[in-house]
Design a protein around this motif. Structure first.
Motif: not given
Ligand code: NAP
Length: 253
Positions: A9-10, A74-75, A80-81, A78, A52-54, A32, A36, A84, A198, A50
Motif C-alpha cells: 500500500g501507501g 503501491t504508487h 522498486r516495490m 514506487a 521486507f528486505g528486498g 503493508s 516512511r 520486488n 510527476k 517497514g
Molecule cells: P520504492 O522505491 O518502490 O521502494 C523502496 C523500498 O521501500 C522497497 O524496496 C521496500 O523495501 C520499501 N517499500 C516500498 N513500499 C512498501 C510497502 N508498501 N510495504 C513495505 N515496504 C515497502 O518506493 P518509494 O517510492 O520509496 O515509496 C515508498 C512508499 O510510499 C510506497 O509504499 C508507495 O506506495 C508510497 N508512495 C510513494 C510515492 C512516490 O512518489 N514514490 C508517492 C506516494 C506514496 P524492502 O526492499 O526492504 O522491502
C-alpha cells in the motif's frame, strides 16, 4: 477456507481496497506500508509497516504468513516495490495483481514537457522559467537546489530535514486533495510560471494541471518508471473481481 491477501500500500487505492474488503467474509487482509510518511492515512484492518528486505525478504514473508494472493497497489513511482513483488511472487508461486490508477494525459491547451529524470527537468527550467512550483516528494528536491537564478515554491507532504540549500525558495507542507480554486489562487499568489511534477495520475492532485491549462503555465512532467509486465487492474471493481476468482490447484486464478 479464508484466504489471506497482502496489499502493498501507501496509496489511496490501497486504502480504498482495504476498506472495501474489510467486511469480506472469505478474506483476511493485511496492508503493508513502507513506514516512511510521518502521519500516513491508516488503512482499514490489519497493518504491517517497514521494508521486507528486498525481493527475497518479501518471498520469505509471503511463505511464512501463508499469503494466498498479493495486490501491488503501491504508487506508480514506487517502481522498486513493483519489481520486488513480481520477483517474490514468482519465487513463491503466489498470484500477483497490480492495481494502478491511469496516468494523466496531456489535453488541448496543455503546455507540457515530459521527461525521464529530474536532471532533465533542471536543465529545462534554466531556459524560460522564473518562478517554479515543485510539487514533489521530499527525496526529489535536491536536483533543483543549485538553480540559484530561479525562485521555488516547494510543496510536499513531508519536508526533508535538512532541506537542500536552495538559493531562493519557500516551503509549503500540504497533502491533497487540492481544489481547482485553491490551485489557481496559489499559482496566482506566488506568480508561478512553471509547475514541476510527476505523472502520478488520479483525482487528488490533478487540479494543478487544470489550473496550469487555464492560466497558460508550463508543466514539466516526469514520466512513469518502467514496471514489470504484471496483470493490472485500474479500478477497485476489477481488483475485487480478480480476488473473487477461484484459485486453481496451482494457486493461480
Ligand atoms: P520504492 O522505491 O518502490 O521502494 C523502496 C523500498 O521501500 C522497497 O524496496 C521496500 O523495501 C520499501 N517499500 C516500498 N513500499 C512498501 C510497502 N508498501 N510495504 C513495505 N515496504 C515497502 O518506493 P518509494 O517510492 O520509496 O515509496 C515508498 C512508499 O510510499 C510506497 O509504499 C508507495 O506506495 C508510497 N508512495 C510513494 C510515492 C512516490 O512518489 N514514490 C508517492 C506516494 C506514496 P524492502 O526492499 O526492504 O522491502
Amino acid at each position: 477456507m479464508r484466504r489471506t491477501i497482502l496489499i502493498l500500500g501507501g496509496t489511496t487505492e490501497a486504502n480504498a481496497l482495504a476498506a472495501a474488503l474489510a467486511e469480506h467474509p472469505g478474506l483476511r487482509v493485511i496492508v503493508s506500508l513502507a513506514g516512511r510518511t510521518a502521519a500516513p492515512h491508516r488503512p482499514a484492518g490489519e497493518i504491517r509497516s517497514g521494508g521486507f528486505g528486498g525481493a527475497d525478504g518479501l518471498a520469505a514473508y509471503l511463505t511464512a504468513r501463508a499469503i494466498d494472493q498479493v495486490i501491488d497497489a503501491t504508487h506508480p513511482f514506487a517502481a522498486r516495490m513493483g519489481w520486488n513483488s513480481a520477483i517474490a511472487c514468482t519465487q513463491a508461486a503466489i498470484p500477483l495483481l497490480r492495481l494502478e490508477r491511469p496516468a494523466w494525459v496531456a489535453q488541448a491547451g496543455d503546455y507540457w514537457t515530459e521527461i525521464d529524470d529530474w536532471s532533465e527537468a533542471a536543465v529545462l527550467l534554466t531556459a524560460g522559467s522564473r518562478r517554479v512550483l515543485l510539487a514533489l516528494g521530499r527525496q526529489e528536491l535536491a536536483p533543483f537546489a543549485h538553480l540559484d537564478a530561479l525562485w521555488f515554491l516547494i510543496r510536499s507532504v513531508d519536508m526533508p530535514d535538512p532541506l537542500p540549500a536552495f538559493g531562493h525558495s519557500q516551503t509549503l507542507q500540504a497533502r491533497g486533495p487540492f481544489t481547482l480554486a485553491d490551485e489557481c489562487r496559489l499559482l496566482a499568489e506566488y506568480d508561478i510560471d512553471t509547475i514541476v511534477c510527476k505523472n502520478s495520475g488520479g483525482d487528488a492532485a490533478v487540479a494543478k494541471l487544470t489550473a496550469a491549462r487555464q492560466m497558460g503555465l508550463r508543466v514539466v512532467m516526469r514520466k512513469r518508471p518502467l514496471r514489470p509486465p504484471t496483470p493490472t487492474a485500474t479500478t477497485l471493481a476489477e481488483a475485487i473481481a480478480w480476488l473473487d476468482q477461484p484459485l486453481s490447484p496451482t494457486g493461480l486464478p
